[in-house]
Design a protein around this motif. Structure first.
Motif, short mmCIF file in Angstrom:
data_model
loop_
_atom_site.label_atom_id
_atom_site.label_comp_id
_atom_site.label_asym_id
_atom_site.label_seq_id
_atom_site.Cartn_x
_atom_site.Cartn_y
_atom_site.Cartn_z
N PRO A 67 0.82 -1.22 0.00
CA PRO A 67 0.00 0.00 0.00
C PRO A 67 0.85 1.27 0.00
CG PRO A 67 -0.91 -1.59 1.54
CD PRO A 67 0.43 -2.13 1.08
N SER A 68 1.94 1.26 0.75
CA SER A 68 2.82 2.44 0.77
C SER A 68 3.54 2.61 -0.55
CB SER A 68 3.84 2.31 1.90
OG SER A 68 3.19 2.39 3.14
N ILE A 69 3.94 1.50 -1.14
CA ILE A 69 4.61 1.56 -2.45
C ILE A 69 3.63 2.13 -3.48
CG2 ILE A 69 5.54 0.16 -4.34
CD1 ILE A 69 6.71 -1.70 -2.11
N ASP A 70 2.41 1.63 -3.46
CA ASP A 70 1.40 2.11 -4.42
C ASP A 70 1.06 3.58 -4.21
OD1 ASP A 70 1.29 -0.41 -5.55
OD2 ASP A 70 -0.47 -1.04 -4.39
N ALA A 71 1.02 4.01 -2.94
CA ALA A 71 0.68 5.40 -2.63
C ALA A 71 1.87 6.35 -2.80
CB ALA A 71 0.14 5.50 -1.20
N GLY A 72 3.07 5.78 -2.79
CA GLY A 72 4.25 6.62 -2.88
C GLY A 72 4.54 7.36 -1.59
#
Length: 137
Positions: A67-72
């Motif tokens: 989720p953090s990777i996707d959200a940046g």
């Protein structure tokens, strides 16, 4: 994009893609006949997953990071998780380095045996008797 095409382009097996889906790491749509269909972005996602697995991260940790990777954007919890994983990987590297160094020592001993390490190179037990004055008649 069908499962075989994604697998080919990403350099993985179709079985790996099914596993990623089971773990919640990858999503697909289903055709009316039940075949998996992926977005074009799935190839890059699979390559990212492969990098994370190669780094030694378990799927449950990757699932927490995505989720953090996707959200940046990374939360403090995500940074703590990454720091913990880095420490775990560093400890594993230390252990593997020690194992490699021990193996290097064994290889060196095998190539350069010494009496200390090789009983066959030690002076035979009968040598003192053969050279003693009482054995010469």
């Amino acid at each position: 994009m069908r499962i075989g095409e994604v697998a080919y382009k990403a350099g993985v097996s179709t079985r790996a893609l099914r596993y990623y889906e089971e773990q919640g790491l990858l999503e697909s749509e289903r055709t009316p006949s039940g075949q998996r269909v992926y977005d074009a972005s799935a190839v890059e996602r699979v390559k990212l997953l492969q990098l994370l697995f190669t780094a030694g991260l378990p799927s449950r940790t990757i699932l927490q990071l995505l989720p953090s990777i996707d959200a940046g954007y990374g939360s403090p919890e995500v940074f703590e998780l990454m720091t913990t994983e880095r420490a775990r990987i560093t400890a594993a590297i230390t252990e593997m380095t020690a194992a490699r160094d021990a193996l290097d020592r064994m290889i060196d001993i095998a190539h350069n045996p010494t009496p200390e390490h090789c009983p066959a190179l030690r002076e035979p037990a009968w040598a003192p008797y053969a050279s003693s004055p009482s054995s010469v008649a």
